[in-house]
Design an enzyme around this catalytic site. Sequence first.
Site, short mmCIF file in Angstrom:
data_model
loop_
_atom_site.label_atom_id
_atom_site.label_comp_id
_atom_site.label_asym_id
_atom_site.label_seq_id
_atom_site.Cartn_x
_atom_site.Cartn_y
_atom_site.Cartn_z
N LYS A 238 31.08 -24.99 129.36
CA LYS A 238 29.91 -24.35 129.98
C LYS A 238 29.16 -23.48 128.96
O LYS A 238 27.94 -23.34 129.03
CB LYS A 238 30.34 -23.53 131.20
CG LYS A 238 30.98 -24.39 132.29
CD LYS A 238 31.43 -23.57 133.48
CE LYS A 238 32.25 -24.40 134.45
NZ LYS A 238 33.59 -24.72 133.95
N CYS A 354 37.05 -23.81 140.11
CA CYS A 354 37.20 -25.22 140.45
C CYS A 354 38.25 -25.35 141.56
O CYS A 354 39.16 -26.17 141.51
CB CYS A 354 37.57 -26.06 139.22
SG CYS A 354 38.99 -25.46 138.31
#
Length: 405
Positions: A238, A354
């Site tokens: 990311k 997640c």
Amino acid sequence: MRLHRNLCFAVIDGLHKIFNENEYADKVVQSLLKRDKRWGSRDRGFIAETTYEIVRYKRLYAEIADVKEPFDRDNLWRLFAVWATLKGISLPDWKYFTDTPTRKIKGRFDELSKIRKIKESIPDWMDELGISELGESTWSKEVEKQNEQADVILRTNTLKTNKKDLQQRLASEDIETDVLPDHPYALKLKERANVFKTEAFKDGWFEVQDASSQLVADFLDVKPGMKVVDVCAGAGGKTLHLAALMENKGQIYAMDIYESKLKKLKIRARRNGVHNIEMKVIDSTKPIKKLYGKADRLLIDAPCSGLGVLRRNPDAKWKLQPEFIENIKKTQEDVLENYSKMLKDGGKMVYATCSVLPSENEKQIEKFLNSEAGKSFKLIKDKKILAHKSGFDGFYMALLEKNNN
């Protein structure tokens, strides 16, 4: 399909390491694939996919084969025989397969498939937790989806190319991809392939990153020239995406408690042509305190149970423990409370996991907003992604803004 002895032995060796020596499936599979240089892509595909499939359905296959852990090698061959029989592969006349009751295996499969926790092969506690947090219907669909093999998704590195050119270049290297309309930088492989060997990868044109994960950096609403902190950066998937969105302008602090992960990020950043990242190991509270009130944007990709990414890490079903989830929730609270102080007034932060569990997601944000540390924040929007609805990893992200005091 004909079974080849050396490939089957590799699978059995891998299962022994994963089940009996508690090694990580991805690491085991990686080392197995290096065992014989003569193996082609089909051979390597067989080893990887068969190993993962048996790990994924360990509980179901063990119940059918009537074997219990720890599995000796004979038991591992029995699990393999169940897998092969259910796939419709005829068993060769090797000593490991003598007296394999193929008809009984199919009958047991039909019978056990009526019980969700056995059919989807999850521990009792995980099934109970999923039902209590998501409800029976949603959990059933989600856990079924989490047993499917995940697609390979690429994220275009817009510092070096665009999606169309990347797609053409990959096609010239015999890798065909599909465009994902709702994901501006994503391409999906039509067939699995080792993309790390391509020239396009070596030139830093893309990274492998799931479509859901690709939405997180966008959610943070970064602009070129900002000061951005990615506080649980890991190996930096990311972080690199943030750098591309910022066009390499401004500054990103990539922070993590593991120096080894940041070293990987350094290599990836070089390949990606990214040069606005400064890496900091969190070895005390000092690096955090130094940045109090300094960040325009803050990404907290929080440690979590990983229940949204079981397709990628099927062995996590067997490694996770209920107490780990309780402890990680406490960590999430601490991370939100302490790291949010790095944001300046008027700045924005994203909290992401997640996981698909509300107790790690919406409930954590609710708790934070009602705490002393969170009282100057407001929730702008959040997004929950379930694998069975999106086809991609389960994820959660919340965008919060710090009020101008």
